[in-house]
Motif scaffolding. Structure first.
Motif, PDB file in Angstrom:
ATOM      1  N   GLY A 208     -12.070  -5.294  -1.476  1.00  0.00           N
ATOM      2  CA  GLY A 208     -11.993  -5.141  -2.925  1.00  0.00           C
ATOM      3  C   GLY A 208     -12.429  -6.401  -3.655  1.00  0.00           C
ATOM      4  O   GLY A 208     -12.986  -7.329  -3.067  1.00  0.00           O
TER       5      GLY A 208
ATOM      6  N   ILE B  65       0.857  -1.194   0.000  1.00  0.00           N
ATOM      7  CA  ILE B  65       0.000   0.000   0.000  1.00  0.00           C
ATOM      8  C   ILE B  65       0.894   1.245   0.000  1.00  0.00           C
ATOM      9  O   ILE B  65       1.856   1.315   0.778  1.00  0.00           O
ATOM     10  CB  ILE B  65      -0.885   0.024   1.272  1.00  0.00           C
TER      11      ILE B  65
ATOM     12  N   ARG C 246      -4.950 -10.570  -0.052  1.00  0.00           N
ATOM     13  CA  ARG C 246      -5.543  -9.250   0.098  1.00  0.00           C
ATOM     14  C   ARG C 246      -6.935  -9.380   0.709  1.00  0.00           C
ATOM     15  O   ARG C 246      -7.644 -10.357   0.463  1.00  0.00           O
ATOM     16  CB  ARG C 246      -5.660  -8.549  -1.267  1.00  0.00           C
TER      17      ARG C 246
ATOM     18  N   PRO D 266      -5.355   5.157   3.054  1.00  0.00           N
ATOM     19  CA  PRO D 266      -5.525   4.363   1.832  1.00  0.00           C
ATOM     20  C   PRO D 266      -6.213   3.021   2.122  1.00  0.00           C
ATOM     21  O   PRO D 266      -5.694   1.963   1.820  1.00  0.00           O
ATOM     22  CB  PRO D 266      -4.071   4.170   1.367  1.00  0.00           C
ATOM     23  N   THR D 267      -7.391   3.087   2.732  1.00  0.00           N
ATOM     24  CA  THR D 267      -8.125   1.863   3.080  1.00  0.00           C
ATOM     25  C   THR D 267      -9.604   2.052   2.764  1.00  0.00           C
ATOM     26  O   THR D 267     -10.078   3.174   2.611  1.00  0.00           O
ATOM     27  CB  THR D 267      -8.021   1.553   4.583  1.00  0.00           C
TER      28      THR D 267
ATOM     29  N   ALA E 269     -11.222  -1.553  -1.450  1.00  0.00           N
ATOM     30  CA  ALA E 269      -9.796  -1.511  -1.815  1.00  0.00           C
ATOM     31  C   ALA E 269      -9.069  -2.773  -1.345  1.00  0.00           C
ATOM     32  O   ALA E 269      -9.296  -3.227  -0.222  1.00  0.00           O
ATOM     33  CB  ALA E 269      -9.156  -0.279  -1.163  1.00  0.00           C
TER      34      ALA E 269
END
Ligand code: NAD
Length: 476
Positions: free
Chosen positions: A459, A431, A456, A439-440, A444
């Protein structure tokens, strides 16, 4: 209570364990203390429920996830208050976490309907290939205390959407939040055995049972790298699929073309996220020499003014650390850094005045003059300490940023597009936040590389972790 095969029940041993409030040290409640025998019953229930659950349509499974999403939002305030009592984060942050947790239920309610296959041409005229995706089977989920609701839904959401059943073992510090999540799942009417909860004060026997069981086809784990490696080795004996969301040691790079005040505001906010107890918290703040003084002054000003206390007190930004060992680790790292030449600009010690005396409080801290000889430079801190390092060139800072076994989150502050792009490509992290400290999101794909993990969550990728690929060759 344990939740197995659709029933709330005591542990087979009859044992219970105490759950405490980290801000006061007071006992909040006692919870059934699950053991290996309970884990075994939960695995059997999940295995028995699997065919029925996987055999429902994606639309039917999706309905249950939508219902759980709505119910979680209805319970937002109660869940947030419980989280503040049990885990310590400020109430405002707890409310945000419940919203984030519910988002995973909503996202995967939608993704359930988008598990598509493929047809592939063959070089033989009478043959076709077809690819289907099917649920992996019974999943074991092991979760941490730092995000005691959202780390559960980030696993339960995609598992249920894919058609898997699940046995979840929450962290020993936060079983009460897990119980409330499972009450929601119970109330939306999931078939018995589809979700099972086994809290325990000792993760070892329950973990060993889950990991040795041939019926369990996947392990999804969020926690420390140390435990993750141990569990991965155990999972290998029965060749389980694994997803690992592990520790981090995020670099936060501030280039000299960035606004030092804006960068300091971002750094301070993400540093104290969950009192520094988030896997994406920066652990090394690199600032370019030309703006170092302005950045450090702005950072120390912001961090120094932060108020510590009970998460229920209005205006508090720094809650307690989760327990005594966590407090000691932070204290030890700061003392080691100071002994090796770091300067404490603000904070630097435990907080024990007045109502803070019984909790695990550490002052929000800024250290300068941090070097790679210090423990804090390598080891995840999990506390509100910001170590600052001054750098000169882009190449130098990217090499320093990548000089870690971890690879989860990283951050870059710059207004130069070329610098931003080069940094994005060269940082060996899952990330990168560019002028962005958050950035979450459920949409995503969140996760790390190297010792920060595999796979992951969230998303489109999130659901594929719970699906096997089946190839069909069809001749006619
Ligand atoms: P931890 O590894 O001590 O515990 C995590 C879970 O593992 C708990 O449920 C614990 O009971 C269980 N566990 C511990 N030993 C076990 C064993 N032998 N067998 C089976 N289960 C066992 O981690 P923690 O202190 O609860 O959480 C903090 C860590 O989690 C930090 O390193 C943090 O960076 C990481 N984390 C990562 C993410 C991510 O998405 N990458 C998110 C949150 C937290």
């Amino acid at each position: 209570m344990l939740y197995i095969d659709g029933q709330w029940q005591a542990a087979a041993s009859g044992a219970t364990f105490a759950v405490t409030d980290p801000a006061t040290g007071k006992v909040l409640d006692h919870v059934a203390d699950g053991g290996a025998a309970d884990a075994r019953r939960a695995i059997e229930a999940a295995a028995a429920a699997f065919d029925g659950w996987a055999g429902l349509t994606a639309y039917q499974r999706s309905e249950k996830l939508y219902a759980a999403y709505h119910l979680m939002l209805e319970r937002r305030e109660d869940l947030a208050k419980l989280m503040t009592s049990e885990q310590g984060k400020p109430l405002r942050a707890a409310r945000i976490e419940v919203g984030y947790a519910a988002d995973f239920l909503l996202w995967f309610a939608e993704e359930a309907k988008r598990v598509y296959g493929q047809t592939i041409p063959s070089n033989r005229a009478e043959q076709r290939f077809m690819v289907l995706h099917q649920p992996v089977g019974v999943c074991a989920a092991i979760t941490p205390w730092n995000y005691p609701v959202s780390m559960l839904t980030r696993k339960i959401g995609p598992a249920l959407a894919a058609g898997c059943t699940i046995v979840l073992k929450p962290a020993e510090q936060t079983p009460l939040c897990a119980i409330e999540v499972f009450k929601i799942l119970d109330e939306v009417g999931l078939p018995p055995g589809v979700v099972n909860l086994v809290p325990t004060s000792d993760p070892v026997p329950v973990g060993a049972e889950l990991l040795s069981a041939p019926e369990v086809r996947k392990l999804t784990f969020t926690g420390s790298t140390e435990v993750g490696k141990l569990l991965m080795a155990q999972a290998a004996t029965t060749m389980k699929r694994v997803s690992m969301e592990l520790g981090g040691h995020a670099p936060f790079i501030v280039y000299d073309d960035a606004d030092p005040k804006r960068a300091a505001t971002g750094a301070a906010m993400v540093k104290v996220l969950n009192t520094g107890q988030a896997c994406i918290c920066p652990n090394r703040l690199y600032v370019q020499r030309g703006i170092a003084d302005a950045f450090i002054a702005a950072l120390a000003d912001r961090i120094g003014k932060m108020q510590a206390g009970s998460g229920f007190t209005e205006g508090v930004q720094i809650g307690p650390l989760v327990d005594q060992p966590s407090l000691e680790k932070v204290d030890r790292q700061v003392r080691d850094a100071v002994a090796k030449g770091a300067t404490v600009v603000t904070g630097g010690q435990r907080l024990t005045d007045g109502p803070l005396a019984d909790g695990y409080f550490f002052a929000p801290t800024v250290l300068t003059g941090v070097t790679d000889e210090m423990v804090i430079y390598r080891e995840e801190t999990f506390g509100p300490v910001a170590p600052v390092i001054v750098f000169d060139t882009e190449d130098e800072v990217l090499a320093m940023a990548n000089d870690t076994e971890y690879g989860l989150a990283s951050y870059v502050y710059t207004n130069d597009l070329g610098r931003a792009y080069r940094s994005i490509e060269k940082l060996k992290f899952g990330i990168v936040g560019v002028n962005d400290i958050n950035p979450t999101g459920a949409a995503a794909p969140f996760g790390g590389v190297k010792s920060s993990g595999l796979g992951r969550e969230g998303g489109q990728d999130g659901i594929t972790e719970y699906l096997d690929t089946k190839l069909v060759g069809l001749s006619f």
